[in-house]
Enzyme design. Structure first.
Site, short mmCIF file in Angstrom:
data_model
loop_
_atom_site.label_atom_id
_atom_site.label_comp_id
_atom_site.label_asym_id
_atom_site.label_seq_id
_atom_site.Cartn_x
_atom_site.Cartn_y
_atom_site.Cartn_z
N ALA A 297 0.58 -1.36 -0.13
CA ALA A 297 -0.09 -0.02 -0.23
C ALA A 297 1.15 1.66 0.33
O ALA A 297 0.47 2.37 -1.14
CB ALA A 297 -0.76 -0.64 1.08
N ASP B 134 -4.20 -2.88 4.10
CA ASP B 134 -4.21 -2.06 2.79
C ASP B 134 -5.96 -0.93 2.87
O ASP B 134 -4.93 0.17 2.01
CB ASP B 134 -4.44 -3.46 1.15
CG ASP B 134 -3.31 -3.61 1.14
OD1 ASP B 134 -3.30 -4.29 1.67
OD2 ASP B 134 -3.29 -3.38 0.44
N LYS C 289 -4.31 -8.90 2.83
CA LYS C 289 -3.48 -9.53 1.43
C LYS C 289 -4.89 -10.93 2.43
O LYS C 289 -4.93 -10.68 3.15
CB LYS C 289 -2.73 -10.01 1.76
CG LYS C 289 -1.96 -11.10 0.35
CD LYS C 289 -2.53 -11.06 -0.59
CE LYS C 289 -2.05 -9.78 -1.53
NZ LYS C 289 -2.30 -9.20 -2.60
#
Ligand code: MRU
Length: 354
Positions: free
Chosen positions: A51, A239, A250
């Protein structure tokens, strides 16, 4: 760190250099991006990923749209906006991408009526500031989070939230690097992280390169590793984090958090405040990227599943806040995780997109 995930080369008409992460660990190759579309492609294909690194790449990508540009400030802003719109379509989940693009657009508008060359210098300076701040934030995350790791701790991590996923130093791995710098003995179990193997290819590579003992496991081995008490903490990156603390990371992270709860192992998230999206109340509203089915049906170039079957390939999942023991940010540790604590740590100015 002894490598630079991404860097700007040259002056205002320079280019963006990236380590091509799809080729690690077999080859260490830097690529140069001279056009916005090259940055879009690099983000889309995960040549640059993670990110914070995506956000920095996008900020520099915007600067590429201004190479050689002259004319009035309104014309330059139109070019910059078109580049931002293009880059915003590269990947949907990591909010740092949108945060960095919005920050570039706002900064460009604040500059006022300057000669084109000065204006472009100032836009590039904003991208450099995003990159430099990232380095400082990651180190602060490491300082705050290292306190959670006692000497001798073995940590399980997933995907890559290290120096390769940021401008420098990492988020989840920052806790480990900082603890090791303090003289603690820390070892790591790295999930391979199917389907694209960021754990095997990238986390194992950077930990090993830094001399941190690392043991690679298949994702399906995490349960037994916890049951056998081989790890005493799980640390992952993020993220996008919603206002209530729900965290997208993830694919496979949610499963790890469930396992950690079942085995009474603390589950920590580490992320800068630019990864928070305070405009969304909960994780249900986080857009989850669906990726090409070939990532699942192929092993490299070789097909490993029959033709004609269905494939489900979300790149991320959402871990509910109640499964997260603490979120470590550059401003301090959020513990217990809840909306009031998230807002207090992020502050009114920080916190992803607005
Ligand atoms: O698809 P990727 O490799 O971009 O996914 C990366 C992750 O999920 C990381 O854990 C996350 O971006 C945090 S990076 C500090």
């Amino acid at each position: 760190m002894d490598f630079q995930t991404l860097r700007w080369k040259g002056g205002v008409d320079g280019c963006l250099c990236l380590i091509d992460q799809t080729r690690l660990p077999v080859e260490f190759v830097e690529i140069e991006c001279h056009e916005v579309d090259q940055v879009w492609h690099a983000i889309r294909t995960l040549q640059v990923r993670g990110a914070p690194a995506i956000g920095i790449a996008a900020a520099y990508g915007v600067c590429l749209s201004l190479r050689g540009a002259s004319g009035r400030v309104e014309q330059l802003i139109a070019r910059l906006d078109a580049a931002a719109e293009r880059l915003a379509g590269s990947r949907p989940t990591a909010v740092n991408l949108f945060w960095a693009l919005q920050r570039m657009q706002k900064a460009a508008r604040r500059l006022g009526d300057l000669p084109a060359s000065q204006w472009r210098e100032a836009v590039l300076a904003e991208a450099h500031a995003i990159c430099e701040e990232d380095g400082r934030m990651c180190r602060a995350i490491g300082r705050h989070g290292a306190k959670l790791l006692a000497d001798g701790t073995a940590v399980l991590t997933h995907c890559n939230a290290g120096g390769l996923a940021t401008g420098d130093y990492g988020t989840a791995l920052a806790l480990i690097y900082a603890a090791v710098e303090q003289g603690k003995k820390i070892s790591v179990f790295a999930d391979e992280t199917r389907p694209l193997l960021q754990g095997a290819r990238l986390t194992a590579w950077e930990l090993h390169r830094r001399g941190v003992p690392v043991t690679l496991i298949c994702d399906s081995m995490a349960a037994v590793v916890m049951r056998q008490r081989r790890v005493s903490a799980v640390i992952v990156g993020a993220d996008r984090i919603a206002a209530n603390g729900d965290t997208a990371n993830k694919i496979g992270t949610y499963g790890l958090a469930v396992l950690a709860r079942a085995h009474q192992v603390p589950f920590y998230v580490a992320a800068p405040t630019s990864t928070f999206d305070l405009t969304i109340a909960s994780g249900e509203m986080i857009p989850i990227e669906q990726r090409d089915e070939q990532e699942v049906t192929q092993w490299g170039a070789r097909r490993i599943a029959p033709e004609g079957i269905g494939v489900f390939n979300p790149a991320f999942d959402v871990t509910p806040a109640e499964l997260i023991s603490a979120i470590v940010t550059e401003n301090g540790v959020i513990q217990p995780v809840g909306e009031a604590a998230v807002r207090a740590v992020c502050g009114p100015q920080n916190g992803g997109v607005s």
